[in-house]
Design a protein around this motif. Structure first.
Motif, PDB file in Angstrom:
ATOM      1  N   LYS A 367      -8.518  16.283  -9.552  1.00 45.40           N
ATOM      2  CA  LYS A 367      -7.807  15.209 -10.246  1.00 45.40           C
ATOM      3  C   LYS A 367      -6.518  14.848  -9.511  1.00 45.40           C
ATOM      4  O   LYS A 367      -6.167  13.665  -9.389  1.00 45.40           O
ATOM      5  N   LEU A 368      -5.819  15.878  -9.030  1.00 45.31           N
ATOM      6  CA  LEU A 368      -4.558  15.639  -8.328  1.00 45.31           C
ATOM      7  C   LEU A 368      -4.783  14.828  -7.059  1.00 45.31           C
ATOM      8  O   LEU A 368      -4.111  13.822  -6.816  1.00 45.31           O
ATOM      9  N   VAL A 369      -5.748  15.258  -6.243  1.00 50.32           N
ATOM     10  CA  VAL A 369      -6.000  14.565  -4.983  1.00 50.32           C
ATOM     11  C   VAL A 369      -6.477  13.144  -5.239  1.00 50.32           C
ATOM     12  O   VAL A 369      -6.062  12.203  -4.564  1.00 50.32           O
ATOM     13  N   ARG A 370      -7.355  12.981  -6.226  1.00 48.66           N
ATOM     14  CA  ARG A 370      -7.833  11.632  -6.566  1.00 48.66           C
ATOM     15  C   ARG A 370      -6.675  10.715  -6.935  1.00 48.66           C
ATOM     16  O   ARG A 370      -6.610   9.564  -6.496  1.00 48.66           O
ATOM     17  N   LEU A 371      -5.762  11.220  -7.735  1.00 46.22           N
ATOM     18  CA  LEU A 371      -4.641  10.407  -8.195  1.00 46.22           C
ATOM     19  C   LEU A 371      -3.750   9.986  -7.026  1.00 46.22           C
ATOM     20  O   LEU A 371      -3.399   8.813  -6.879  1.00 46.22           O
ATOM     21  N   ARG A 372      -3.382  10.953  -6.181  1.00 41.07           N
ATOM     22  CA  ARG A 372      -2.494  10.641  -5.076  1.00 41.07           C
ATOM     23  C   ARG A 372      -3.202   9.814  -3.998  1.00 41.07           C
ATOM     24  O   ARG A 372      -2.579   8.985  -3.340  1.00 41.07           O
ATOM     25  N   LEU A 373      -4.494  10.058  -3.811  1.00 43.30           N
ATOM     26  CA  LEU A 373      -5.219   9.322  -2.783  1.00 43.30           C
ATOM     27  C   LEU A 373      -5.236   7.826  -3.056  1.00 43.30           C
ATOM     28  O   LEU A 373      -5.233   7.027  -2.130  1.00 43.30           O
ATOM     29  N   ARG A 374      -5.276   7.455  -4.316  1.00 45.32           N
ATOM     30  CA  ARG A 374      -5.268   6.016  -4.634  1.00 45.32           C
ATOM     31  C   ARG A 374      -4.040   5.348  -4.048  1.00 45.32           C
ATOM     32  O   ARG A 374      -4.089   4.200  -3.603  1.00 45.32           O
ATOM     33  N   GLU A 375      -2.925   6.055  -4.054  1.00 41.63           N
ATOM     34  CA  GLU A 375      -1.684   5.496  -3.519  1.00 41.63           C
ATOM     35  C   GLU A 375      -1.591   5.695  -2.006  1.00 41.63           C
ATOM     36  O   GLU A 375      -1.149   4.806  -1.284  1.00 41.63           O
ATOM     37  N   LEU A 376      -2.002   6.872  -1.535  1.00 45.66           N
ATOM     38  CA  LEU A 376      -1.884   7.161  -0.109  1.00 45.66           C
ATOM     39  C   LEU A 376      -2.861   6.371   0.739  1.00 45.66           C
ATOM     40  O   LEU A 376      -2.545   5.990   1.878  1.00 45.66           O
ATOM     41  N   MET A 377      -4.049   6.097   0.213  1.00 44.64           N
ATOM     42  CA  MET A 377      -5.075   5.409   1.000  1.00 44.64           C
ATOM     43  C   MET A 377      -4.649   4.015   1.441  1.00 44.64           C
ATOM     44  O   MET A 377      -5.113   3.508   2.458  1.00 44.64           O
ATOM     45  N   GLN A 378      -3.740   3.407   0.701  1.00 42.39           N
ATOM     46  CA  GLN A 378      -3.303   2.057   1.083  1.00 42.39           C
ATOM     47  C   GLN A 378      -2.518   2.071   2.394  1.00 42.39           C
ATOM     48  O   GLN A 378      -2.326   1.018   3.020  1.00 42.39           O
ATOM     49  N   TYR A 379      -2.071   3.277   2.834  1.00 37.96           N
ATOM     50  CA  TYR A 379      -1.312   3.375   4.084  1.00 37.96           C
ATOM     51  C   TYR A 379      -2.184   3.759   5.269  1.00 37.96           C
ATOM     52  O   TYR A 379      -1.689   3.807   6.400  1.00 37.96           O
ATOM     53  N   VAL A 380      -3.462   4.041   5.055  1.00 39.10           N
ATOM     54  CA  VAL A 380      -4.349   4.379   6.166  1.00 39.10           C
ATOM     55  C   VAL A 380      -4.366   3.270   7.226  1.00 39.10           C
ATOM     56  O   VAL A 380      -4.337   3.563   8.431  1.00 39.10           O
ATOM     57  N   PRO A 381      -4.398   1.982   6.847  1.00 39.66           N
ATOM     58  CA  PRO A 381      -4.321   0.921   7.874  1.00 39.66           C
ATOM     59  C   PRO A 381      -3.050   0.984   8.720  1.00 39.66           C
ATOM     60  O   PRO A 381      -3.056   0.525   9.870  1.00 39.66           O
ATOM     61  N   LEU A 382      -1.971   1.556   8.173  1.00 43.92           N
ATOM     62  CA  LEU A 382      -0.754   1.721   8.958  1.00 43.92           C
ATOM     63  C   LEU A 382      -1.014   2.654  10.140  1.00 43.92           C
ATOM     64  O   LEU A 382      -0.565   2.399  11.272  1.00 43.92           O
ATOM     65  N   GLY A 383      -1.754   3.738   9.887  1.00 44.68           N
ATOM     66  CA  GLY A 383      -2.118   4.645  10.970  1.00 44.68           C
ATOM     67  C   GLY A 383      -3.011   3.968  11.990  1.00 44.68           C
ATOM     68  O   GLY A 383      -2.859   4.183  13.206  1.00 44.68           O
ATOM     69  N   GLU A 384      -3.946   3.152  11.521  1.00 45.51           N
ATOM     70  CA  GLU A 384      -4.826   2.422  12.429  1.00 45.51           C
ATOM     71  C   GLU A 384      -4.034   1.449  13.291  1.00 45.51           C
ATOM     72  O   GLU A 384      -4.325   1.257  14.476  1.00 45.51           O
ATOM     73  N   ARG A 385      -3.006   0.872  12.698  1.00 45.80           N
ATOM     74  CA  ARG A 385      -2.149  -0.065  13.431  1.00 45.80           C
ATOM     75  C   ARG A 385      -1.385   0.664  14.542  1.00 45.80           C
ATOM     76  O   ARG A 385      -1.275   0.161  15.673  1.00 45.80           O
ATOM     77  N   ILE A 386      -0.844   1.844  14.237  1.00 48.87           N
ATOM     78  CA  ILE A 386      -0.144   2.640  15.246  1.00 48.87           C
ATOM     79  C   ILE A 386      -1.089   3.014  16.374  1.00 48.87           C
ATOM     80  O   ILE A 386      -0.778   2.865  17.564  1.00 48.87           O
ATOM     81  N   GLU A 387      -2.244   3.501  16.004  1.00 54.16           N
ATOM     82  CA  GLU A 387      -3.232   3.924  16.991  1.00 54.16           C
ATOM     83  C   GLU A 387      -3.651   2.754  17.884  1.00 54.16           C
ATOM     84  O   GLU A 387      -3.734   2.887  19.109  1.00 54.16           O
ATOM     85  N   SER A 388      -3.910   1.603  17.283  1.00 49.36           N
ATOM     86  CA  SER A 388      -4.325   0.439  18.039  1.00 49.36           C
ATOM     87  C   SER A 388      -3.242   0.008  19.030  1.00 49.36           C
ATOM     88  O   SER A 388      -3.543  -0.372  20.169  1.00 49.36           O
ATOM     89  N   PHE A 389      -1.991   0.090  18.611  1.00 50.08           N
ATOM     90  CA  PHE A 389      -0.877  -0.305  19.472  1.00 50.08           C
ATOM     91  C   PHE A 389      -0.855   0.555  20.735  1.00 50.08           C
ATOM     92  O   PHE A 389      -0.720   0.053  21.856  1.00 50.08           O
TER      93      PHE A 389
END
Length: 428
Positions: A367-389
């Protein structure tokens, strides 16, 4: 130790030779794996890994590199990458476990004789691998110069403990876990202390090569946290081995490290620090799933601190700067941390838990991971952006990239194929 490593490499070579050729070629590397292979091949060549020439070893970079080679071995089915990991461990121990060529001292930094040093190469810690000699007792402190001076960093040592432990989890050989535990014991006893004026135990940030004097007395914000999770990982691995290893048990070290963690003060706006929180959170989540008696409440505090840091960093505008004003390895540390978020999300999707069949701890973890993942997952594209750069060759022409080429290339390779560093293979 070199005979031990050579035997391990020979064993892997024979295992590969008798393997089913169809099994060995079962995976055609995708573009990310191919790029990671290219980066790691360049790293091996530029740092003289496969030669007998003087080595250019740096503990942080080499720790990630060991894990990268293990990850490439899993991704491709080719044992030669595990052989590279073994060779790198040997090179690090014989370079950073011994005194510098320009030092008046010689031999193992632990002070052990040659035979004992070969058997216990981590018992005296491991040098950072900086270009300049460490500051002598009679030299005054210079903050700018200190960044380029040798010594020992605790948070580099924990990365090496993790790399050694990943070798045990990947090969089943208990020796690497034992070396990691010996390193944990030596580092903990040298870096932690009780203040003379009283108060709780603290940690030095940087120690001398022989671990006899502090070079920087302040405490790293996440060093106790990193210690706690790493010690638990080492203990968990040892407990899962068919036969008990010969390393120390670390019970006191785990208790002391946990007591030093300021769980309400983990937030950071540094991208590498945020990434480190997310990497450690994924390790802790995996250890909990594998039956470790780690602190579930601490996982919640880590994810919350990382989320707050991400919100600030995403709005800071730092990623708008040109390449010459950015430090790739710090940004890529965040990208790796966001890969950990992605892997947590994928694991949660694959492992749905039915409330009526789950034990209390696993249900709360889910339950804890599910709850936080909803918020954290929105930043995954930020990592993809860094990697792509940083995958763009044009951006790797900058001086900021070339000045830190080894660490930048290895961290980028980790981001491309993160499982070698992030995933903890369960002990069977």
């Amino acid at each position: 130790m070199r005979s031990f490593v050579c035997l391990m490499i020979l064993f892997l070579a024979l295992a590969t030779a008798v393997a089913n050729p169809q099994e060995e070629a079962r995976t055609m590397p995708d573009s990310r794996v191919r790029e990671a292979i290219e980066l790691m091949t360049g790293f091996a060549e530029s740092t003289e890994l496969s030669s007998e020439r003087p080595q250019r070893r740096y503990l942080w970079t080499d720790a990630f590199a060991v894990c990268n080679f293990l990850g490439l071995s899993r991704a491709t089915g080719e044992k030669r990458y595990t052989e590279q990991a073994l060779r790198l461990v040997d090179r690090v121990h014989h370079t950073l476990g011994r005194h510098r060529a320009d030092d008046s001292r010689a031999g193992w930094i632990s002070g052990l004789n040659e035979r004992a040093g070969e058997a216990h190469p981590t018992r005296g810690g491991l040098r950072i691998g900086k270009e300049l000699p460490e500051r002598s007792p009679d030299q005054s402190f210079d903050e700018r110069l200190e960044w380029d001076r040798d010594g020992q960093y605790f948070h580099y040592l924990t990365k090496w403990m993790h790399a050694l432990d990943q070798l045990t989890r990947s090969t089943g050989n208990p020796q690497f876990n034992a070396w990691a535990q010996e390193l944990a014991e030596a580092a903990h006893h040298a870096f932690t202390y009780l203040p003379s004026a009283g108060g709780p135990r603290r940690m030095y940030w940087k120690m001398s090569i022989d671990l006899k004097r502090p070079l920087v007395s302040s405490m790293g914000q996440h060093d106790p946290l990193d210690a706690y999770i790493t010690y638990i990982q080492l203990q968990s691995t040892a407990a899962g081995l068919p036969q008990a290893g010969n390393g120390p048990r670390l019970n006191d070290e785990i208790r002391q490290a946990k007591a030093m963690i300021a769980a309400d003060d983990l937030r950071t706006t540094d991208p590498l620090g945020i990434g480190g929180l997310l990497m450690d959170a994924y390790r802790l989540e995996q250890l909990l799933k594998q039956g470790s008696m780690a602190d579930l409440h601490l996982l919640e505090a880590m994810l919350e601190a990382a989320l707050k840091g991400l919100k600030y960093y995403a709005a800071s505008g730092e990623l708008q700067l040109p390449a010459e004003h950015r430090l790739a390895f710090r940004e890529l540390g965040l990208a790796i941390g966001l890969q950990a978020v992605r892997l947590m999300g994928e694991a949660a999707s694959r492992d749905p838990i039915q409330p009526h069949t789950a034990d209390g701890v696993r249900l709360r973890l889910h339950k804890l991971v599910r709850l936080r993942l909803r918020e954290l997952m929105q930043y995954v594209p930020l990592g993809e952006r860094i990697e792509s750069f940083w995958r763009d060759p044009e951006h790797r022409q900058s001086l900021a990239w070339s000045e830190h080429r080894d660490i930048n290339e290895v961290m980028l390779a980790t981001s491309l194929v993160p499982e070698g560093f992030l995933a903890l293979p369960p002990m069977l």
